[in-house]
Design a protein around this motif. Structure first.
Motif, PDB file in Angstrom:
ATOM      1  N   LEU A 126       0.842  -1.192   0.000  1.00 10.50           N
ATOM      2  CA  LEU A 126       0.000   0.000   0.000  1.00 10.50           C
ATOM      3  C   LEU A 126       0.878   1.243   0.000  1.00 10.50           C
ATOM      4  CD1 LEU A 126      -2.934   1.006   0.062  1.00 10.50           C
ATOM      5  CD2 LEU A 126      -2.826   0.989   2.561  1.00 10.50           C
ATOM      6  N   GLY A 127       0.701   2.079  -0.998  1.00  8.74           N
ATOM      7  CA  GLY A 127       1.451   3.322  -1.098  1.00  8.74           C
ATOM      8  C   GLY A 127       0.608   4.504  -0.668  1.00  8.74           C
ATOM      9  N   MET A 128       1.276   5.642  -0.518  1.00  8.22           N
ATOM     10  CA  MET A 128       0.604   6.857  -0.054  1.00  8.22           C
ATOM     11  C   MET A 128       1.018   8.031  -0.924  1.00  8.22           C
ATOM     12  SD  MET A 128       0.626   8.538   3.746  1.00  8.22           S
ATOM     13  CE  MET A 128      -0.101  10.154   4.065  1.00  8.22           C
ATOM     14  N   PHE A 129       0.026   8.672  -1.530  1.00  2.00           N
ATOM     15  CA  PHE A 129       0.230   9.860  -2.353  1.00  2.00           C
ATOM     16  C   PHE A 129      -0.421  11.012  -1.620  1.00  2.00           C
ATOM     17  CE2 PHE A 129      -0.805  12.847  -5.729  1.00  2.00           C
ATOM     18  CZ  PHE A 129       0.362  12.850  -6.497  1.00  2.00           C
ATOM     19  N   GLN A 130       0.399  11.911  -1.089  1.00  2.62           N
ATOM     20  CA  GLN A 130      -0.077  12.942  -0.174  1.00  2.62           C
ATOM     21  C   GLN A 130      -0.103  14.312  -0.826  1.00  2.62           C
ATOM     22  OE1 GLN A 130       1.707  12.899   3.760  1.00  2.62           O
ATOM     23  NE2 GLN A 130       1.597  15.115   3.885  1.00  2.62           N
ATOM     24  N   ILE A 131      -1.279  14.912  -0.859  1.00  6.04           N
ATOM     25  CA  ILE A 131      -1.452  16.258  -1.388  1.00  6.04           C
ATOM     26  C   ILE A 131      -1.571  17.219  -0.215  1.00  6.04           C
ATOM     27  CG2 ILE A 131      -2.900  17.765  -2.784  1.00  6.04           C
ATOM     28  CD1 ILE A 131      -3.843  15.263  -4.300  1.00  6.04           C
ATOM     29  N   GLY A 132      -0.539  18.056  -0.030  1.00  5.62           N
ATOM     30  CA  GLY A 132      -0.526  18.949   1.113  1.00  5.62           C
ATOM     31  C   GLY A 132      -0.078  18.207   2.369  1.00  5.62           C
ATOM     32  N   GLY A 133      -0.368  18.779   3.513  1.00  4.54           N
ATOM     33  CA  GLY A 133       0.054  18.162   4.771  1.00  4.54           C
ATOM     34  C   GLY A 133      -1.116  18.029   5.725  1.00  4.54           C
ATOM     35  N   GLY A 134      -0.885  18.393   6.966  1.00  7.37           N
ATOM     36  CA  GLY A 134      -1.967  18.419   7.939  1.00  7.37           C
ATOM     37  C   GLY A 134      -2.516  17.061   8.298  1.00  7.37           C
ATOM     38  N   ILE A 135      -3.687  17.078   8.895  1.00  2.00           N
ATOM     39  CA  ILE A 135      -4.282  15.884   9.467  1.00  2.00           C
ATOM     40  C   ILE A 135      -4.642  14.839   8.411  1.00  2.00           C
ATOM     41  CG2 ILE A 135      -6.672  16.750   9.412  1.00  2.00           C
ATOM     42  CD1 ILE A 135      -7.072  15.435  12.174  1.00  2.00           C
ATOM     43  N   ALA A 136      -4.973  15.274   7.197  1.00  2.00           N
ATOM     44  CA  ALA A 136      -5.345  14.313   6.157  1.00  2.00           C
ATOM     45  C   ALA A 136      -4.191  13.370   5.841  1.00  2.00           C
ATOM     46  CB  ALA A 136      -5.780  15.040   4.887  1.00  2.00           C
ATOM     47  N   GLY A 137      -2.947  13.852   5.982  1.00  2.00           N
ATOM     48  CA  GLY A 137      -1.790  13.013   5.726  1.00  2.00           C
ATOM     49  C   GLY A 137      -1.228  12.374   6.977  1.00  2.00           C
ATOM     50  N   ASP A 138      -1.120  13.153   8.054  1.00  2.00           N
ATOM     51  CA  ASP A 138      -0.474  12.651   9.264  1.00  2.00           C
ATOM     52  C   ASP A 138      -1.295  11.558   9.938  1.00  2.00           C
ATOM     53  OD1 ASP A 138       1.692  12.689  11.044  1.00  2.00           O
ATOM     54  OD2 ASP A 138       0.592  13.932  12.467  1.00  2.00           O
ATOM     55  N   PHE A 139      -2.613  11.690   9.922  1.00  2.00           N
ATOM     56  CA  PHE A 139      -3.484  10.701  10.577  1.00  2.00           C
ATOM     57  C   PHE A 139      -3.301   9.305   9.979  1.00  2.00           C
ATOM     58  CE2 PHE A 139      -7.501   8.426  11.028  1.00  2.00           C
ATOM     59  CZ  PHE A 139      -7.851   8.640  12.360  1.00  2.00           C
ATOM     60  N   PRO A 140      -3.459   9.129   8.676  1.00  3.66           N
ATOM     61  CA  PRO A 140      -3.377   7.767   8.148  1.00  3.66           C
ATOM     62  C   PRO A 140      -1.971   7.179   8.135  1.00  3.66           C
ATOM     63  CG  PRO A 140      -3.665   9.314   6.350  1.00  3.66           C
ATOM     64  CD  PRO A 140      -3.850  10.089   7.622  1.00  3.66           C
ATOM     65  N   ILE A 141      -0.942   8.013   7.909  1.00  2.00           N
ATOM     66  CA  ILE A 141       0.406   7.457   7.839  1.00  2.00           C
ATOM     67  C   ILE A 141       0.831   6.884   9.191  1.00  2.00           C
ATOM     68  CG2 ILE A 141       1.787   9.509   8.416  1.00  2.00           C
ATOM     69  CD1 ILE A 141       3.648   8.750   6.084  1.00  2.00           C
ATOM     70  N   CYS A 142       0.235   7.407  10.267  1.00  2.00           N
ATOM     71  CA  CYS A 142       0.594   6.961  11.616  1.00  2.00           C
ATOM     72  C   CYS A 142       0.038   5.583  11.964  1.00  2.00           C
ATOM     73  CB  CYS A 142       0.101   7.973  12.652  1.00  2.00           C
ATOM     74  SG  CYS A 142       1.085   9.493  12.690  1.00  2.00           S
ATOM     75  N   VAL A 143      -0.803   5.013  11.109  1.00  2.00           N
ATOM     76  CA  VAL A 143      -1.350   3.694  11.425  1.00  2.00           C
ATOM     77  C   VAL A 143      -0.237   2.661  11.504  1.00  2.00           C
ATOM     78  CG1 VAL A 143      -1.809   2.922   9.035  1.00  2.00           C
ATOM     79  CG2 VAL A 143      -3.242   2.095  10.921  1.00  2.00           C
TER      80      VAL A 143
END
Length: 330
Positions: A240-257
């Protein structure tokens, strides 16, 4: 890298010929690695911060969803709802190209016209927000009466799939990424949904007593527990890869799983994210998450030393459609 004989349309051909150095080269590297990840059987999560839905990213993201180039989305509540606002009220939006020179009096005039400005685009309160509020109140109150609970995106899926609001569509439905997601029942997580227009409207409904149980809309912690199960199961067969647009909670929340599964639950054999790309125009300094380079995530146990990782330091409204065009072969 994608096969050399892969079909390329005019946009893909142009950027692969002209985008050779610096951020342009990073864009190509990230796009080619995205395609390679998918071609190898990998799956991809897209996270969206900012106002990408009001920027009409659906023009390309909807097709990415339809062609199975996206398998999970994490987004802010604003991006979730603003794609639907645009779907039902596009004709009433007002563009303000000279927004940088607006006077305070002109800003007040927009307020008095119930036009909520996002950079150069004004969202019409009555035609967009209040129309969707009425639709959401209907499904929130029904679930509340029946003792049912759903995630924020599931309530919007109910509204979209009911077909009751098709008469209000003001764009080609194929350009709505939320409609494409609803039709595929694409998993979405919306951390911090409370910080959105519909979140405020839901709080008001609870205060008025229209909704008796505040937990009728499921919470962010429940999103994380769902994501833990999803990530564990999905990565048994697919990177599973991650393509992150911008920062903030939308990115930090899921990557921390991933560090949560490893460090807090002490689970073994859970793979790290298999691809990572971030589009950001944030300055890399002062501890900001949006401006953190991908290497920093290695120290948190989110990415590995061998994870393909990219950062394109530019405007996401320019970069994301080009990368999607490359992945789609446009």
């Amino acid at each position: 890298m994608p096969k050399k004989n892969a079909t390329r349309g005019p946009v893909s051909t142009f950027i692969h010929h002209h985008y050779r150095h610096f951020n342009a080269a990073a864009l190509i590297d990230a796009a080619d690695a995205y395609s390679a990840h998918i071609d190898a059987g990998g799956h991809m999560m897209i996270s969206m911060a900012g106002a990408m839905s009001t920027a009409e990213l659906g023009l390309s993201l909807a097709e990415m969803i339809r062609q199975d180039k996206v398998h999970l989305i994490s987004c802010t509540g604003a991006n979730l709802e603003e794609d639907v606002f645009n779907l039902v009220a596009h004709d009433f939006y007002v563009r303000v190209p000279d927004y940088r020179t607006l006077s305070t009096e002109q800003e007040v005039e927009l307020l008095n016209r119930h036009l909520n400005r996002v950079t150069d685009t004004c969202i019409p309160e009555g035609e967009a927000m209040r129309r969707i509020e009425a639709a959401m109140l209907e499904v929130w109150m029904k679930a509340d009466r029946e003792g049912q609970r759903f995630f924020p995106h599931e309530f919007l899926y109910q509204v979209l799939l009911s077909g009751k609001y098709e008469e209000h569509y003001q764009i080609d439905p194929k350009n709505s990424w939320m409609l494409a997601a609803a039709e595929k029942n694409l998993p979405i997580i919306v951390p911090g949904w409370e910080d959105a227009t519909l979140g405020n409207m839901y709080a008001a409904a609870v205060i008025r007593g229209d909704v008796k149980n505040v937990h009728t809309v499921r919470t962010g912690i429940e999103y994380m527990t769902w994501l833990a199960d999803f990530y564990t199961e999905r990565t048994r067969k697919h990177s599973l890869g991650m393509f992150q647009i911008g920062g903030g909670i939308a990115g930090d929340f899921p990557i921390c799983v991933v560090p949560m599964l490893h460090q807090d639950l002490q689970r073994e054999n859970v793979p790290l994210w298999g691809y990572f790309c971030q589009i950001s125009d944030s300055t890399t300094s002062y501890g900001s998450y949006s401006g953190a380079v991908p290497n920093e995530k290695i120290t948190w146990g989110k990415l590995g030393g061998d994870t393909p990782r990219f950062i394109v330091e530019s405007d996401a409204t320019i970069v994301a459609p080009l990368i999607f065009a490359s992945v789609l072969g446009w």
